[in-house]
Design a protein around this motif. Structure first.
Motif, short mmCIF file in Angstrom:
data_model
loop_
_atom_site.label_atom_id
_atom_site.label_comp_id
_atom_site.label_asym_id
_atom_site.label_seq_id
_atom_site.Cartn_x
_atom_site.Cartn_y
_atom_site.Cartn_z
N ALA A 108 65.14 12.48 37.05
CA ALA A 108 65.71 13.76 37.47
C ALA A 108 65.10 14.26 38.76
O ALA A 108 65.53 15.28 39.29
CB ALA A 108 65.53 14.79 36.37
N LEU A 109 64.10 13.55 39.29
CA LEU A 109 63.35 14.05 40.44
C LEU A 109 64.23 14.27 41.65
O LEU A 109 64.04 15.21 42.41
CB LEU A 109 62.24 13.06 40.78
CG LEU A 109 61.34 13.45 41.95
CD1 LEU A 109 60.57 14.73 41.62
CD2 LEU A 109 60.38 12.32 42.28
N GLY A 110 65.20 13.39 41.85
CA GLY A 110 66.02 13.48 43.05
C GLY A 110 66.72 14.82 43.19
O GLY A 110 66.97 15.27 44.31
N ASP A 111 67.02 15.46 42.09
CA ASP A 111 67.71 16.75 42.14
C ASP A 111 66.80 17.88 42.63
O ASP A 111 67.29 18.97 42.93
CB ASP A 111 68.24 17.11 40.76
CG ASP A 111 69.32 16.15 40.28
OD1 ASP A 111 69.50 16.02 39.05
OD2 ASP A 111 69.96 15.51 41.14
N THR A 112 65.49 17.63 42.68
CA THR A 112 64.55 18.68 43.05
C THR A 112 64.00 18.52 44.46
O THR A 112 63.29 19.40 44.94
CB THR A 112 63.36 18.72 42.07
OG1 THR A 112 62.54 17.57 42.27
CG2 THR A 112 63.83 18.75 40.63
N LEU A 113 64.29 17.41 45.12
CA LEU A 113 63.76 17.15 46.47
C LEU A 113 64.81 17.49 47.51
O LEU A 113 65.96 17.06 47.41
CB LEU A 113 63.33 15.69 46.59
CG LEU A 113 62.28 15.22 45.59
CD1 LEU A 113 61.95 13.75 45.81
CD2 LEU A 113 61.02 16.07 45.69
N ASN A 114 64.39 18.22 48.52
CA ASN A 114 65.36 18.72 49.50
C ASN A 114 65.44 17.92 50.80
O ASN A 114 66.37 18.12 51.57
CB ASN A 114 65.03 20.17 49.86
CG ASN A 114 65.39 21.12 48.73
OD1 ASN A 114 66.53 21.16 48.30
ND2 ASN A 114 64.41 21.86 48.24
N TYR A 115 64.48 17.04 51.02
CA TYR A 115 64.44 16.34 52.30
C TYR A 115 64.59 14.85 52.07
O TYR A 115 63.79 14.23 51.35
CB TYR A 115 63.14 16.66 53.03
CG TYR A 115 62.95 18.14 53.23
CD1 TYR A 115 62.08 18.86 52.44
CD2 TYR A 115 63.70 18.81 54.19
CE1 TYR A 115 61.94 20.23 52.60
CE2 TYR A 115 63.55 20.18 54.37
CZ TYR A 115 62.69 20.88 53.56
OH TYR A 115 62.55 22.23 53.73
N TRP A 116 65.61 14.28 52.71
CA TRP A 116 65.99 12.90 52.47
C TRP A 116 66.20 12.14 53.77
O TRP A 116 66.60 12.71 54.78
CB TRP A 116 67.32 12.85 51.69
CG TRP A 116 67.19 13.31 50.29
CD1 TRP A 116 67.12 14.62 49.86
CD2 TRP A 116 67.13 12.51 49.12
NE1 TRP A 116 67.00 14.66 48.50
CE2 TRP A 116 67.01 13.38 48.01
CE3 TRP A 116 67.16 11.14 48.89
CZ2 TRP A 116 66.92 12.92 46.70
CZ3 TRP A 116 67.07 10.69 47.59
CH2 TRP A 116 66.95 11.56 46.51
N GLY A 117 65.92 10.84 53.71
CA GLY A 117 66.25 9.98 54.82
C GLY A 117 67.67 9.47 54.71
O GLY A 117 68.39 9.78 53.75
N GLN A 118 68.07 8.67 55.70
CA GLN A 118 69.43 8.15 55.76
C GLN A 118 69.60 6.85 54.99
O GLN A 118 70.74 6.42 54.76
CB GLN A 118 69.83 7.93 57.22
CG GLN A 118 69.93 9.22 58.01
CD GLN A 118 70.96 10.15 57.43
OE1 GLN A 118 72.12 9.78 57.22
NE2 GLN A 118 70.57 11.39 57.14
N GLY A 119 68.53 6.22 54.65
CA GLY A 119 68.60 5.01 53.83
C GLY A 119 68.42 3.74 54.61
O GLY A 119 68.68 3.68 55.82
N THR A 120 67.96 2.71 53.91
CA THR A 120 67.84 1.37 54.47
C THR A 120 68.34 0.38 53.42
O THR A 120 68.00 0.50 52.24
CB THR A 120 66.39 1.07 54.89
OG1 THR A 120 66.31 -0.20 55.55
CG2 THR A 120 65.41 1.10 53.72
N GLN A 121 69.14 -0.57 53.85
CA GLN A 121 69.79 -1.49 52.92
C GLN A 121 68.88 -2.65 52.57
O GLN A 121 68.27 -3.28 53.44
CB GLN A 121 71.09 -2.03 53.54
CG GLN A 121 71.82 -3.05 52.68
CD GLN A 121 72.40 -2.43 51.41
OE1 GLN A 121 72.87 -1.29 51.41
NE2 GLN A 121 72.37 -3.19 50.32
N VAL A 122 68.82 -2.93 51.27
CA VAL A 122 68.10 -4.10 50.77
C VAL A 122 69.11 -4.98 50.04
O VAL A 122 69.81 -4.51 49.13
CB VAL A 122 66.97 -3.69 49.81
CG1 VAL A 122 66.37 -4.93 49.13
CG2 VAL A 122 65.89 -2.93 50.57
#
Length: 126
Positions: A108-122
């Motif tokens: 559930a942590l993702g719902d509480t964090l406000n700052y995100w990157g754009q992502g990197t594909q693996v």
């Protein structure tokens, strides 16, 4: 403006390793929560690993023993060392952060964090 920039993704064969990095600009506090998340095509976002300012960590069962999360205060950079990669690890990986402590468990942590990157594909091939 808070910016998170992931790097280190790529294509590897099953059993290989990758190290993801996340440079965090304009957000540095003595008490922070950091996390790595991933989203595979057609699936919901999954919490992969978290780390708190006191160094405590938590991992998804699917990556325990293979992935290691770490954080470098000097560089304000978050890392995810991924070993023994499997095809099911294929996903877009995102880093995220916010003021600590981490308020929820990993899923559930993702719902509480406000700052995100754009992502990197693996991508892991068999």
């Amino acid at each position: 403006q808070v910016l998170l920039l992931e790097s280190g993704g790529g294509s590897v064969q099953s059993g290989g390793s990758l190290r993801l990095s996340c440079i965090i600009n304009n957000f540095k506090y003595s008490n922070q929560c950091w996390g790595w998340f991933r989203r595979a095509p057609g699936k919901e976002r999954e919490g992969v690993a978290l780390i708190e300012s006191d160094g405590s960590t938590d991992y998804a069962d699917s990556v325990k023993g293979r992935f290691t999360i770490s954080q470098d205060n000097a560089d304000n950079t978050l890392y995810l060392q991924m070993n023994s990669l499997k095809p099911e690890d294929t996903a877009m990986y995102y880093c995220a952060t916010d003021l600590g402590p981490c308020l929820r468990g990993l899923q559930a942590l993702g719902d509480t964090l406000n700052y995100w990157g754009q992502g990197t594909q693996v991508t892991v091939s068999s």
